[in-house]
Design an enzyme around this catalytic site. Structure first.
Site, mmCIF file in Angstrom:
data_model
loop_
_atom_site.group_PDB
_atom_site.id
_atom_site.type_symbol
_atom_site.label_atom_id
_atom_site.label_comp_id
_atom_site.label_asym_id
_atom_site.label_seq_id
_atom_site.Cartn_x
_atom_site.Cartn_y
_atom_site.Cartn_z
ATOM 1 N N GLN A 40 0.798 -1.215 0.000
ATOM 2 C CA GLN A 40 0.000 0.000 0.000
ATOM 3 C C GLN A 40 0.836 1.273 0.000
ATOM 4 O OE1 GLN A 40 -2.636 -1.810 3.318
ATOM 5 N NE2 GLN A 40 -3.941 -0.270 2.365
ATOM 6 N N ARG A 95 4.477 1.128 12.571
ATOM 7 C CA ARG A 95 4.133 -0.241 12.195
ATOM 8 C C ARG A 95 4.131 -0.338 10.673
ATOM 9 N NH1 ARG A 95 -1.235 -2.870 11.124
ATOM 10 N NH2 ARG A 95 -0.828 -5.117 11.187
ATOM 11 N N HIS A 139 1.138 -9.191 5.146
ATOM 12 C CA HIS A 139 -0.043 -8.339 5.064
ATOM 13 C C HIS A 139 -0.736 -8.598 3.723
ATOM 14 C CE1 HIS A 139 -1.977 -4.529 6.712
ATOM 15 N NE2 HIS A 139 -2.589 -4.701 5.550
ATOM 16 N N ASN A 184 -1.203 -10.494 9.394
ATOM 17 C CA ASN A 184 -2.209 -9.458 9.525
ATOM 18 C C ASN A 184 -3.570 -10.011 9.119
ATOM 19 O OD1 ASN A 184 -2.820 -6.359 9.741
ATOM 20 N ND2 ASN A 184 -3.799 -7.013 7.828
ATOM 21 N N GLU A 185 -4.509 -10.005 10.050
ATOM 22 C CA GLU A 185 -5.908 -10.334 9.796
ATOM 23 C C GLU A 185 -6.137 -11.651 9.043
ATOM 24 O OE1 GLU A 185 -7.710 -5.780 9.571
ATOM 25 O OE2 GLU A 185 -7.516 -6.946 7.722
ATOM 26 N N ASN A 326 -7.174 -4.986 15.004
ATOM 27 C CA ASN A 326 -7.573 -3.933 14.068
ATOM 28 C C ASN A 326 -9.058 -3.676 14.270
ATOM 29 O OD1 ASN A 326 -4.980 -4.139 13.120
ATOM 30 N ND2 ASN A 326 -5.536 -4.998 11.131
ATOM 31 N N TYR A 328 -12.253 -0.825 13.644
ATOM 32 C CA TYR A 328 -12.721 0.397 13.007
ATOM 33 C C TYR A 328 -14.151 0.747 13.385
ATOM 34 C CZ TYR A 328 -8.638 0.123 9.945
ATOM 35 O OH TYR A 328 -7.354 0.084 9.464
ATOM 36 N N GLU A 387 -4.560 -1.096 14.230
ATOM 37 C CA GLU A 387 -5.197 -0.221 13.250
ATOM 38 C C GLU A 387 -6.486 0.341 13.828
ATOM 39 O OE1 GLU A 387 -5.857 -1.949 9.396
ATOM 40 O OE2 GLU A 387 -3.872 -2.888 9.333
ATOM 41 N N TRP A 430 -4.441 4.137 11.781
ATOM 42 C CA TRP A 430 -4.362 3.772 10.368
ATOM 43 C C TRP A 430 -4.976 4.930 9.589
ATOM 44 C CZ3 TRP A 430 -1.910 -0.061 7.881
ATOM 45 C CH2 TRP A 430 -2.139 -0.173 6.504
#
Length: 501
Positions: A40, A95, A139, A184-185, A326, A328, A387, A430
């Site tokens: 990203q 991170r 990731h 990650n996730e 993470n 949101y 995040e 994030w």
């Protein structure tokens, strides 16, 4: 059901609203930072020996809103400039993830010297400026060559290859990196990558997913969960047996967590909400804490869910020094038990719920509730919020008032959780910069800093949220967002960037 009702009450009842606080209210040593991921942010996708990852393939097929990460924010070339911004912002930690295909282009075997040099340079630059590197090994971006060879995470072969990759990272960078996250996730990867096919490597069955050419939505999500856990545990055990005595670091795994709320007070919706927690969170975390999958997953999935041998269970259980979360938003859960009557089921049908994305679904107390749930169910392990941030339309406006309000509220909720006994030890926004935002391409953003894609130099500009976060990190009082916004305007932050000159 009784367990969930009690936890729901505990989680919500401890909520209190904090309008004014500072970082001094957090425990000594509490870490504040911000983050990105390799595909990203780095760019330089075909430079210096890097091979394609599954994200390169996915993006170049047009599935990421027609955009790619070929250039992204070009941190590969601009890392020194970005580290200076981190210092000016006041970050304790950064991170970031390592691109497996940049470091080991063939997935195994020879190390790419240019890739090795880049990550050494980035880590050294961070360390020399007093910023802790928090490194994620994976990731969503395994090398395409491994996907082509054996299907990536659907094959047990990836356990050995991931362990080799982790060994290289620990050996080469572990003298300076103390915080490692393996994956990650994985709880999102198994759904989006292998059930619906909405993310790479785009596996799914036709009746469950989107334009996939391969995959099996009934079995592959559970293979991915299983192999992810075995790969993580293998890397964790390797670190502790080979490196920890000398490097004294910590190694964990990251999971995505909603706070889930029953749509109604009906027994069905309450039970469905616990079932959703067991599938979405428990499928990964239960084996780490208890050594096996949740009972409801074993019941609903049956023989399609792999089983751990006694040895594997012992290897997976306890294989983390911390959990990265993470978070949101919060969503509502509605029972959909009728899906269990289907003869051919995918992950969503096995979970048998419908998620209702209410607007607005940003509920700051949901972070405190989620942390309370982890504390009560999983024994209050060390937690890092890896995040947390607000998605907005990407444009040139630096006055991101909504993001300031979001960060103020969610960090306040985190403080509530810490005061109530959560073992949370760090928080990362994030994201640090506006990035290539996966399926949205460059149409949305989460960044503290705007990146001007029309400028050949990709110049960075601090947003109001960068000002607010920096003020907080440097000891200022996080008062109501309105006062912060007025203060920013008073000092002409938006037009002159006085804070960062």
């Amino acid at each position: 059901m009784l367990r969930f009702c009690c936890l729901l009450y505990l989680a919500v009842s401890v909520f209190c609203s904090i309008e004014k606080y500072s970082r001094k209210d957090f425990p000594p040593g509490f870490i504040f930072g911000s983050g990105t991921s390799a595909y990203q942010v780095e760019g330089a996708a075909s430079e210096d020996g890097r091979s394609p990852s599954v994200w390169d393939t996915f993006a170049h097929q047009g599935f990421a809103n027609g955009a790619t990460g070929d250039v992204a924010a070009d941190q590969y070339h601009k890392y020194k400039e970005d580290v200076k911004l981190m210092v000016k912002t006041g970050l304790d930690a950064y991170r970031f993830s390592i691109s497996w295909s940049r470091l080991i282009p063939n997935g195994r075997g020879s190390i790419n010297p240019k890739g090795l040099q880049y990550y050494n340079n980035l880590i050294n630059e961070l360390i020399s400026h007093g910023i802790q590197p928090h490194v994620t090994l994976y990731h969503y971006d395994h090398p395409q060559v491994l996907e082509d060879e054996y299907g990536g995470w659907v094959s047990r072969k990836i356990v050995e290859d991931f362990t080799y990759y982790a060994d290289v990272c620990f050996r080469e960078f572990g003298d300076r990196v103390a915080y490692w996250t393996t994956l990650n996730e994985p709880n999102v990867l198994l759904i989006a990558g292998y059930d619906t096919g909405s993310l790479p490597p785009k596996h799914c069955s036709p009746q469950f997913g989107f334009n996939c050419t391969k995959g099996n939505s009934s079995t592959e999500p559970y293979l991915v969960a299983h192999h992810s856990l075995l790969a993580h545990a293998s890397a964790f055990r390797l670190y502790w047996e080979k490196y920890q005595d000398k490097q004294h670091g910590f190694i964990g795994i990251n999971v995505f967590i909603y706070w889930l709320i029953p749509l109604t007070n009906s027994t069905k919706d309450v039970i469905a909400t616990q079932r959703a927690q067991d599938f979405m969170l428990g499928l990964i975390v239960n084996p780490l804490v208890f050594g096996d999958y949740p009972d409801i997953a074993k019941k609903n999935v049956g023989l399609r869910l792999p089983t751990f041998t006694g040895y594997e269970s012992k290897q997976v259980k306890g294989s983390f020094d911390f959990l990265g979360l993470n978070h949101y938003a919060s969503v509502y859960v509605k029972d959909n038990s009728n899906s269990l009557k289907l003869e051919n089921r995918d992950y969503w049908a096995d979970m048998a719920v419908e998620l209702i994305y209410d607007q607005p679904f940003m509920k700051p107390w949901g972070l405190q509730a989620a942390l309370e749930y982890v504390k009560q169910v999983y024994g209050n392990p060390p937690i890092y919020i890896h995040e947390n941030g607000l998605k907005t339309v990407r444009n040139s406006s630096l006055e991101d008032i909504s993001r300031v309000k979001y960060l103020h509220s969610y960090i306040g909720s985190l403080l509530d959780a810490v005061r109530n006994g959560s073992n949370a030890r760090g928080y990362f926004t994030w994201s640090f910069l506006d990035l290539f935002e996966l399926l949205d391409g460059y149409d949305s953003s989460y960044g503290l800093y705007y990146v001007d894609l029309d400028d050949p130099e990709l110049k960075r500009y601090p947003k109001l949220s960068a000002y607010w976060y920096s003020h907080f990190l440097k000891g200022g009082s996080a008062t109501s967002p309105d006062k912060t916004i007025q203060l920013g305007k008073k000092f002409s932050f938006l037009s002159q960037n006085l804070l960062f000159q």
